[in-house]
Each structure stands twice: as C-alpha cells, then as structure tokens.
Design a protein around this motif. Structure first.
Motif, PDB file in Angstrom:
ATOM      1  N   GLU A   1      -4.593  -7.360  -5.137  1.00  0.00           N
ATOM      2  CA  GLU A   1      -3.657  -6.282  -5.451  1.00  0.00           C
ATOM      3  C   GLU A   1      -4.353  -4.922  -5.404  1.00  0.00           C
ATOM      4  O   GLU A   1      -3.779  -3.934  -4.959  1.00  0.00           O
ATOM      5  CB  GLU A   1      -3.014  -6.500  -6.822  1.00  0.00           C
ATOM      6  N   PHE A   2      -5.611  -4.886  -5.861  1.00  0.00           N
ATOM      7  CA  PHE A   2      -6.385  -3.646  -5.821  1.00  0.00           C
ATOM      8  C   PHE A   2      -6.586  -3.188  -4.382  1.00  0.00           C
ATOM      9  O   PHE A   2      -6.398  -2.007  -4.065  1.00  0.00           O
ATOM     10  CB  PHE A   2      -7.742  -3.843  -6.514  1.00  0.00           C
ATOM     11  N   ALA A   3      -6.928  -4.126  -3.498  1.00  0.00           N
ATOM     12  CA  ALA A   3      -7.150  -3.792  -2.085  1.00  0.00           C
ATOM     13  C   ALA A   3      -5.871  -3.244  -1.452  1.00  0.00           C
ATOM     14  O   ALA A   3      -5.908  -2.250  -0.709  1.00  0.00           O
ATOM     15  CB  ALA A   3      -7.652  -5.015  -1.324  1.00  0.00           C
ATOM     16  N   ALA A   4      -4.726  -3.856  -1.751  1.00  0.00           N
ATOM     17  CA  ALA A   4      -3.450  -3.384  -1.201  1.00  0.00           C
ATOM     18  C   ALA A   4      -3.120  -1.989  -1.734  1.00  0.00           C
ATOM     19  O   ALA A   4      -2.648  -1.121  -0.986  1.00  0.00           O
ATOM     20  CB  ALA A   4      -2.340  -4.367  -1.540  1.00  0.00           C
ATOM     21  N   TRP A   5      -3.391  -1.759  -2.999  1.00  0.00           N
ATOM     22  CA  TRP A   5      -3.149  -0.451  -3.622  1.00  0.00           C
ATOM     23  C   TRP A   5      -4.017   0.618  -2.963  1.00  0.00           C
ATOM     24  O   TRP A   5      -3.539   1.685  -2.609  1.00  0.00           O
ATOM     25  CB  TRP A   5      -3.411  -0.571  -5.121  1.00  0.00           C
ATOM     26  N   GLN A   6      -5.302   0.300  -2.772  1.00  0.00           N
ATOM     27  CA  GLN A   6      -6.226   1.257  -2.163  1.00  0.00           C
ATOM     28  C   GLN A   6      -5.905   1.491  -0.684  1.00  0.00           C
ATOM     29  O   GLN A   6      -6.165   2.567  -0.160  1.00  0.00           O
ATOM     30  CB  GLN A   6      -7.675   0.779  -2.324  1.00  0.00           C
ATOM     31  N   ALA A   7      -5.315   0.488  -0.026  1.00  0.00           N
ATOM     32  CA  ALA A   7      -4.935   0.619   1.388  1.00  0.00           C
ATOM     33  C   ALA A   7      -3.592   1.336   1.555  1.00  0.00           C
ATOM     34  O   ALA A   7      -3.116   1.519   2.659  1.00  0.00           O
ATOM     35  CB  ALA A   7      -4.870  -0.763   2.039  1.00  0.00           C
ATOM     36  N   ARG A   8      -3.006   1.725   0.436  1.00  0.00           N
ATOM     37  CA  ARG A   8      -1.746   2.467   0.393  1.00  0.00           C
ATOM     38  C   ARG A   8      -0.591   1.642   0.948  1.00  0.00           C
ATOM     39  O   ARG A   8       0.277   2.141   1.679  1.00  0.00           O
ATOM     40  CB  ARG A   8      -1.888   3.779   1.149  1.00  0.00           C
ATOM     41  N   ASP A   9      -0.564   0.352   0.598  1.00  0.00           N
ATOM     42  CA  ASP A   9       0.573  -0.508   0.935  1.00  0.00           C
ATOM     43  C   ASP A   9       1.687  -0.160  -0.047  1.00  0.00           C
ATOM     44  O   ASP A   9       1.647  -0.571  -1.205  1.00  0.00           O
ATOM     45  CB  ASP A   9       0.170  -1.983   0.822  1.00  0.00           C
ATOM     46  N   VAL A  10       2.673   0.606   0.412  1.00  0.00           N
ATOM     47  CA  VAL A  10       3.691   1.149  -0.491  1.00  0.00           C
ATOM     48  C   VAL A  10       4.678   0.095  -0.988  1.00  0.00           C
ATOM     49  O   VAL A  10       5.463   0.367  -1.897  1.00  0.00           O
ATOM     50  CB  VAL A  10       4.445   2.336   0.145  1.00  0.00           C
ATOM     51  N   ASP A  11       4.627  -1.099  -0.401  1.00  0.00           N
ATOM     52  CA  ASP A  11       5.498  -2.181  -0.845  1.00  0.00           C
ATOM     53  C   ASP A  11       4.739  -3.292  -1.558  1.00  0.00           C
ATOM     54  O   ASP A  11       5.305  -4.341  -1.868  1.00  0.00           O
ATOM     55  CB  ASP A  11       6.273  -2.750   0.348  1.00  0.00           C
ATOM     56  N   ALA A  12       3.449  -3.063  -1.824  1.00  0.00           N
ATOM     57  CA  ALA A  12       2.628  -4.076  -2.501  1.00  0.00           C
ATOM     58  C   ALA A  12       3.111  -4.271  -3.934  1.00  0.00           C
ATOM     59  O   ALA A  12       3.326  -3.304  -4.669  1.00  0.00           O
ATOM     60  CB  ALA A  12       1.163  -3.661  -2.490  1.00  0.00           C
ATOM     61  N   GLU A  13       3.275  -5.521  -4.311  1.00  0.00           N
ATOM     62  CA  GLU A  13       3.650  -5.860  -5.687  1.00  0.00           C
ATOM     63  C   GLU A  13       2.429  -5.747  -6.584  1.00  0.00           C
ATOM     64  O   GLU A  13       1.320  -6.143  -6.197  1.00  0.00           O
ATOM     65  CB  GLU A  13       4.196  -7.296  -5.746  1.00  0.00           C
ATOM     66  N   LEU A  14       2.616  -5.228  -7.768  1.00  0.00           N
ATOM     67  CA  LEU A  14       1.539  -5.130  -8.740  1.00  0.00           C
ATOM     68  C   LEU A  14       1.625  -6.301  -9.710  1.00  0.00           C
ATOM     69  O   LEU A  14       2.713  -6.819  -9.966  1.00  0.00           O
ATOM     70  CB  LEU A  14       1.628  -3.799  -9.495  1.00  0.00           C
ATOM     71  N   PRO A  15       0.496  -6.721 -10.249  1.00  0.00           N
ATOM     72  CA  PRO A  15       0.517  -7.879 -11.148  1.00  0.00           C
ATOM     73  C   PRO A  15       1.272  -7.565 -12.440  1.00  0.00           C
ATOM     74  O   PRO A  15       1.306  -6.427 -12.900  1.00  0.00           O
ATOM     75  CB  PRO A  15      -0.963  -8.136 -11.429  1.00  0.00           C
TER      76      PRO A  15
END
Length: 193
Positions: free
Chosen positions: A83-97
């Motif tokens: 989740e951290f990697a997706a957040w840092q990659a600016r995945d705007v649809d990434a679900e957070l835990p």
C-alpha cells in the motif's frame, strides 16, 4: 494525521492567531471549517473578533488514511509495503489499509472535497467565503483550479496557516493567489502584536 482528531499545538495556535491578524481587515460573509479540531480551532480564531457564525462541514475533512494514520513514513512502509508503494507511486485509486478509520483513495477524497467547496460557493452567490480546512483539501482545490490530473506529482507546496485565494466562475474554481505566508514570519508577528 488524516481523520485523527487532534488539537492544535502551541505552534499551531500561534499560526492561527497570526492568520486571524492577517485577515482582520478583510471582509468575508461566510466562515466554514472542517469538523476536525485543528481546523475548527483555527477558524474560531478567525471568527472571534467578527462575531460571525462558524459553519462546520465534515466534507472538508482531511483525507482519511486508514491504517496509515498515526504512523511515521518508515512505519507505514514497514507495516504496509504494498500500500505504501502504491501511495508513493501516486496510484489515485489505491485502497488504503483499514485502521481506526476506513481509508479513502485519492480519487474518492477529491470527489468529496471539490463538490463541497463548489457547493458552498453555489449556495452563497456573490459572497466572500473563508474556508478553513487541511493540506489535502487545498491540494484538491489547487488541482481543480489548474486542471491538473490527479496522477501528477504534487510539485507545489501546501503550507500550514497559509492564505490561498480562489474565485468560482461558471461553477469552476480559479486560482487567484497561492501560499501567502508572510504573516507567519516573526517580524510580522511583532507588527500584529
């Protein structure tokens, strides 16, 4: 911090007073704040000398970061590497835990905040509004005003207790000025005192 509801610390209270002083000579018709204490306390400082009602709007809350809330970046990366990697990659649809609160994707957050801001403007035509919110809310307003895609990196600063001015024209936000912070400098504080 996200949805964690914490009070302003000493520096935050100082900044809120400086902001109130900087805006003391400016007129606004409507004062609105996020429902989180740190924003509401700042808004109350603005409204104290004006005898003006304060409207609270939970839609202006900061983004909810779910399980990230209350953790340092290193702790987030260790506990939630994917989740951290997706957040840092600016995945705007990434679900957070899941955490104490249910996290929002950046797109969900943007879709909550921008209509709220525009709604306040639509409900108060021709009036000047002071909206007190959070860094993420400001980021959304900035992106909306400049038409920046959500996926692009945030290459602009969002500063605590800054004054950021927008107008709404034809149902769209337009940026007037960004990141006014001269009132936060010690010399400015001496002048306000």
């Amino acid at each position: 911090q996200g949805h964690l509801d914490i009070d302003l610390n000493d520096e935050g209270r100082r900044q809120a007073q400086a902001l109130a002083g900087a805006l003391a000579g400016e007129h606004f018709d409507v004062l609105v704040s996020s429902d989180l204490a740190r924003a509401a306390q700042t808004a109350k400082a603005l409204g104290e000398s004006r005898d003006q009602p304060l409207y609270i709007d939970g839609r202006l809350r900061e983004r909810c970061y779910g399980g990230f809330e209350g953790l340092l970046y290193a702790e987030i990366e260790a506990h939630f590497p994917k989740e951290f990697a997706a957040w840092q990659a600016r995945d705007v649809d990434a679900e957070l835990p899941q955490g104490q609160n249910r996290g929002e994707t950046f797109r969900q957050f943007y879709d909550r905040v921008v209509p709220a801001i525009l709604g306040w403007a639509e409900d108060n035509p021709g009036k000047s509004l002071a909206l007190v919110a959070h860094g993420g809310v400001l980021e959304c307003a900035y992106r909306a005003a400049l038409g920046l895609p959500l996926e692009t990196p945030r290459n602009f600063k969002v500063l605590n207790a800054s004054i950021n001015r927008f107008i709404v024209r034809d149902g769209k936000l337009e940026l007037v000025s960004w990141g006014e912070v001269a009132h936060l400098r010690p010399a400015a504080m001496d002048e306000l005192g």
